[in-house]
Enzyme design. Structure first.
Site, PDB file in Angstrom:
ATOM      1  N   TYR A   4       0.828  -1.191   0.000  1.00  0.00           N
ATOM      2  CA  TYR A   4       0.000   0.000   0.000  1.00  0.00           C
ATOM      3  C   TYR A   4       0.874   1.256   0.000  1.00  0.00           C
ATOM      4  O   TYR A   4       1.810   1.391   0.785  1.00  0.00           O
ATOM      5  CB  TYR A   4      -0.909   0.021   1.240  1.00  0.00           C
ATOM      6  CG  TYR A   4      -1.671   1.326   1.403  1.00  0.00           C
ATOM      7  CD1 TYR A   4      -2.762   1.614   0.584  1.00  0.00           C
ATOM      8  CD2 TYR A   4      -1.292   2.257   2.357  1.00  0.00           C
ATOM      9  CE1 TYR A   4      -3.448   2.802   0.719  1.00  0.00           C
ATOM     10  CE2 TYR A   4      -1.975   3.458   2.504  1.00  0.00           C
ATOM     11  CZ  TYR A   4      -3.057   3.722   1.678  1.00  0.00           C
ATOM     12  OH  TYR A   4      -3.739   4.903   1.811  1.00  0.00           O
TER      13      TYR A   4
ATOM     14  N   ASN B 281       1.277  10.558   6.727  1.00  0.00           N
ATOM     15  CA  ASN B 281       0.455   9.523   7.349  1.00  0.00           C
ATOM     16  C   ASN B 281       0.865   9.349   8.811  1.00  0.00           C
ATOM     17  O   ASN B 281       1.741   8.550   9.127  1.00  0.00           O
ATOM     18  CB  ASN B 281       0.654   8.216   6.579  1.00  0.00           C
ATOM     19  CG  ASN B 281      -0.554   7.305   6.618  1.00  0.00           C
ATOM     20  OD1 ASN B 281      -0.455   6.132   6.354  1.00  0.00           O
ATOM     21  ND2 ASN B 281      -1.714   7.847   6.944  1.00  0.00           N
TER      22      ASN B 281
ATOM     23  N   GLY C  94      -5.936   5.359   0.121  1.00  0.00           N
ATOM     24  CA  GLY C  94      -7.297   5.346   0.653  1.00  0.00           C
ATOM     25  C   GLY C  94      -8.191   4.439  -0.172  1.00  0.00           C
ATOM     26  O   GLY C  94      -7.808   3.307  -0.513  1.00  0.00           O
TER      27      GLY C  94
ATOM     28  N   ARG D 102     -10.962  26.669  50.162  1.00  0.00           N
ATOM     29  CA  ARG D 102     -10.703  25.536  51.060  1.00  0.00           C
ATOM     30  C   ARG D 102     -10.473  24.224  50.317  1.00  0.00           C
ATOM     31  O   ARG D 102      -9.778  23.334  50.819  1.00  0.00           O
ATOM     32  CB  ARG D 102     -11.884  25.396  52.021  1.00  0.00           C
ATOM     33  CG  ARG D 102     -11.801  24.211  52.945  1.00  0.00           C
ATOM     34  CD  ARG D 102     -12.757  24.271  54.129  1.00  0.00           C
ATOM     35  NE  ARG D 102     -14.066  24.806  53.856  1.00  0.00           N
ATOM     36  CZ  ARG D 102     -15.199  24.081  53.900  1.00  0.00           C
ATOM     37  NH1 ARG D 102     -15.169  22.802  54.166  1.00  0.00           N
ATOM     38  NH2 ARG D 102     -16.360  24.667  53.665  1.00  0.00           N
TER      39      ARG D 102
ATOM     40  N   HIS E 240      -2.989  16.996  -1.170  1.00  0.00           N
ATOM     41  CA  HIS E 240      -3.482  17.058   0.204  1.00  0.00           C
ATOM     42  C   HIS E 240      -3.031  18.314   0.951  1.00  0.00           C
ATOM     43  O   HIS E 240      -3.446  18.531   2.099  1.00  0.00           O
ATOM     44  CB  HIS E 240      -3.046  15.806   0.976  1.00  0.00           C
ATOM     45  CG  HIS E 240      -3.864  14.597   0.646  1.00  0.00           C
ATOM     46  ND1 HIS E 240      -3.877  14.035  -0.599  1.00  0.00           N
ATOM     47  CD2 HIS E 240      -4.714  13.855   1.408  1.00  0.00           C
ATOM     48  CE1 HIS E 240      -4.691  12.988  -0.610  1.00  0.00           C
ATOM     49  NE2 HIS E 240      -5.221  12.870   0.599  1.00  0.00           N
TER      50      HIS E 240
END
Length: 509
Positions: A50, A192, A57, A291, A80
């Site tokens: 891949y 990635n 994708g 407190r 991108h």
């Protein structure tokens, strides 16, 4: 000099990002990178890997010809680099670069060594890529934001250089920098992963820890101003709760107040000679915002420590896909790029930071309201009541900013929207979570600055400068160097901003 050896801690991030110390790369890193690169080059022959010889994708079903594999990587980066909105501040981008550099140095990505060399040069020369806030869904990591980083590494896009936004090509030519060598999968390996959300997250933790220290200082000082009984901070009381954070906050406040002459012992005032008293003029116990500070800030500290641990684990993780295993001589496909760990931790962090801003706002309100504190004029007004306004105007700012933080604290972690042809059908929104947390932290510093000015005005009114603890006196002096004592009304926004800038840029030592 911080050195990349495959493991980074918070101290190394602080040195590089906050102190601008130069970074070096251990030779073992380059050796591992070369082995990983050579292995992937050989292993990918005649195999479907891949992002090496497939599309990306939902387009992964398409085989890429060998002659177009390099072009594929350039296409990925350019397509991108599509972010919008405001540029992310350079400090946070630099942290993202350091996070990406470290994860790639682990040798699980198969990148060419030039990636590490060029990125190190950019960090050391403070050449910061232009990366926009909008674009990341945090599933295949910070695809869009990291694409802007990758765009610079291939010699394109824009950078911030010596305070100016400039074309990368111009800066590379001036500095003699050669773009990275795209050989196998440099494009995919660069974009990635979770490094933008993680880098921002690491800086968020550093600023939150600093904010917490100032919150402890303010909380301690208010206990002095009202001459509170000190047993709510006692070792014995807080030991009965098992939470480490609560115990540490109480210890820190005791340390802050160790030389104060204002806090009181309950046994000196309420445990003797009160037989005939029917109504006590002074409070037996303080309001919760004074407190219960160890119980309120204890979870903040515990959460911060957990968030920091997860951020550093992510920095030192392989968050790429696919993953190269040199020992097994294999390539594994999966989803290490998914940002849910970071997204969830950022949501936790912004919640506790919002709680700190709420605590600061309540303490501020206590000082402002003369009917509550019974020792200060309304709005800590040192001038003429009615004619002057004191701190009245800035309280509105603190209240509205705290309200904004409460709204922003809604979680991003559960706001997944499917996209990418439903390939990314459940996403983390981690980058959004980290950026919103950044905004919440900055807001909290504004509220803290307003509270701090008010504390100093209260000390001024009560004339207890010589009775407060040495640590409170240091805080008093630091604010007084910025904000003069005032009775007549002043334009306040420059002072608030200056005090904010001071506390966000200085440790409370």
């Amino acid at each position: 000099m911080p050195e990349i050896k495959g493991k980074l801690g918070i101290d190394e991030f602080y040195s590089v990002i906050f102190k601008n110390e130069p970074l070096s790369i251990d030779q073992t890193v380059f050796d591992t990178l070369q082995q990983s690169f050579d292995f992937l080059k050989e292993f990918s022959k005649n195999k479907v890997i891949y992002g090496v010889n497939t599309g990306f994708g939902p387009m992964a079903q398409y085989k890429i010809r060998d002659s177009e594999r390099i072009q594929l990587q350039y296409n990925l980066i350019r397509s991108h680099a599509s972010g919008t909105g405001n540029p992310i501040s350079p400090k946070y981008v630099k942290a993202a670069m350091l996070a990406r550099l470290n994860t790639l140095s682990l040798g699980h990505s198969g990148v060419h060594k030039s990636v590490i060399e060029v990125m190190t040069t950019l960090i050391n020369k403070d050449i910061i890529p232009l990366i926009y806030e909008h674009g990341g869904v945090g599933a295949s990591g910070d695809l869009v934001q990291l694409a802007h980083l990758a765009l610079v590494l291939i010699g394109e896009g824009e950078v911030f250089y010596k305070g100016k936004r400039t074309s990368t090509k111009t800066v590379f030519k001036k500095e003699g920098i050669t773009p990275i060598s795209v050989e196998i999968r440099e494009g995919l390996a660069l974009i990635n992963g979770t490094s933008v959300m993680t880098g921002i997250g690491v800086v968020n933790t550093i600023y939150t820890r600093r904010l917490l220290e100032w919150m402890i200082a303010c909380s301690s000082a208010i206990n002095e101003i009202v001459e509170a009984y000190d047993d709510h901070l006692s070792f014995e009381l807080n030991l009965t709760k098992k939470h480490q954070g609560q115990r540490e906050i109480a210890r820190s406040m005791r340390s802050h107040l160790r030389d104060s002459t204002l806090t009181r012992k309950r046994e000196h005032h309420l445990y003797t000679n009160n037989k005939d008293v029917k109504v006590f003029e002074e409070k037996v116990q303080e309001y919760y915002s004074l407190r219960c500070v160890p119980q309120i800030l204890g979870p903040v500290l515990d959460t911060l420590n957990d968030v920091e641990r997860v951020m550093i684990e992510e920095v030192n993780s392989a968050n790429d896909n696919p993953i190269i295993d040199l020992k097994k001589k294999h390539v594994y496909h999966g989803g290490n790029f998914h940002g849910d760990y970071v997204s969830l931790e950022m949501d936790k962090l912004k919640m506790v930071v919002t709680k700190m801003s709420m605590l600061a706002e309540r303490q501020l309100n206590y000082l402002m309201n003369s009917k509550l504190n019974d020792i200060l004029p309304p709005f800590v007004n040192l001038g003429e009541l009615g004619l002057n306004f004191g701190m009245q105007g800035v309280q509105f700012t603190a209240t509205s900013t705290t309200a904004e933080n409460q709204m922003l604290s809604n979680p991003m972690y559960v706001h997944s929207i499917p996209n990418n042809n439903d390939n990314q059908d459940i996403v983390s929104m981690g980058t959004n979570a980290a950026l919103i947390t950044k905004r919440v932290i900055e807001n909290a510093y504004e509220v803290m600055a307003i509270e701090m000015i008010t504390i100093v005005q209260a000390i001024e009114y009560l004339k207890v400068q010589d009775q407060v603890s040495s640590k409170t006196k240091m805080m008093y002096d630091a604010v007084r160097n910025i904000v003069p004592p005032f009775k007549e009304d002043l334009v306040m926004y420059p002072f608030v901003n200056e005090v904010k800038n001071y506390i966000i840029n200085h440790e409370n030592k």
